[in-house]
Design a protein around this motif. Structure first.
Motif, PDB file in Angstrom:
ATOM      1  N   CYS A 147       0.729  -1.176  -0.044  1.00  0.00           N
ATOM      2  CA  CYS A 147       0.222   0.096   0.219  1.00  0.00           C
ATOM      3  C   CYS A 147       0.728   1.163  -0.088  1.00  0.00           C
ATOM      4  CB  CYS A 147      -0.808   0.515   1.350  1.00  0.00           C
ATOM      5  SG  CYS A 147      -2.137  -0.846   1.009  1.00  0.00           S
ATOM      6  N   LEU A 148       1.742   1.096  -0.005  1.00  0.00           N
ATOM      7  CA  LEU A 148       3.137   2.480  -0.023  1.00  0.00           C
ATOM      8  C   LEU A 148       2.810   2.701  -1.417  1.00  0.00           C
ATOM      9  CD1 LEU A 148       5.895   1.137   1.095  1.00  0.00           C
ATOM     10  CD2 LEU A 148       4.539   2.361   2.481  1.00  0.00           C
ATOM     11  N   ASP A 149       3.173   4.465  -1.872  1.00  0.00           N
ATOM     12  CA  ASP A 149       3.017   4.465  -3.283  1.00  0.00           C
ATOM     13  C   ASP A 149       4.416   4.255  -3.925  1.00  0.00           C
ATOM     14  OD1 ASP A 149       0.617   6.469  -2.094  1.00  0.00           O
ATOM     15  OD2 ASP A 149       2.030   8.022  -2.126  1.00  0.00           O
ATOM     16  N   ASP A 150       3.880   4.318  -5.188  1.00  0.00           N
ATOM     17  CA  ASP A 150       4.702   4.181  -6.176  1.00  0.00           C
ATOM     18  C   ASP A 150       5.778   5.262  -5.856  1.00  0.00           C
ATOM     19  OD1 ASP A 150       4.063   2.189  -7.167  1.00  0.00           O
ATOM     20  OD2 ASP A 150       2.528   3.331  -8.941  1.00  0.00           O
ATOM     21  N   GLY A 151       7.422   4.884  -6.280  1.00  0.00           N
ATOM     22  CA  GLY A 151       8.500   5.907  -6.090  1.00  0.00           C
ATOM     23  C   GLY A 151       8.940   5.626  -4.828  1.00  0.00           C
TER      24      GLY A 151
END
Length: 114
Positions: A97-101
């Motif tokens: 669930c972490l943002d991309d990048g």
């Protein structure tokens, strides 16, 4: 330390956490709820976790001993973080669930349910 951000599928629930700059270990548990949802645990001390949006848009589910607080978005049903039974002084963030990048260098380690 670096700050990572993430949230649920629909975007109502958002969080940020401070994690080490170096390599991190992500745990993949084989308990029933983690296995069914594909949850991957990135553990952070409670003082390094901040819920930035969606406090009113979550609901909590408890089972078994009732100690763990499984926190879900009421709109999309995604559990992007929770309070684990085994580490009551921390939050478990779902690595997925972490943002991309986010740039984390993560190693996934299987663990057996306690």
């Amino acid at each position: 330390m670096r700050t990572v951000e993430g949230g649920c599928h629909c975007g109502l629930v958002r969080f940020e956490a401070d994690v080490p700059d170096g390599p991190v270990t992500v745990e993949e548990c084989d308990c029933s709820i983690c296995a069914m949802t594909g949850y991957q645990h990135l553990i952070v001390p409670a003082a390094r976790f901040r819920l930035t949006e969606g406090r009113r848009d979550t609901t909590t589910y408890r089972f078994g001993s009732g100690t763990a607080q499984h926190i879900f978005c009421t709109q999309c049903g995604i559990k992007s973080f929770y309070r684990p039974k085994s580490r009551p002084d921390a939050y478990s963030i779902n690595y997925r669930c972490l943002d991309d990048g986010h740039g984390l260098d993560a190693t996934v380690r299987p663990i057996a349910a306690a």
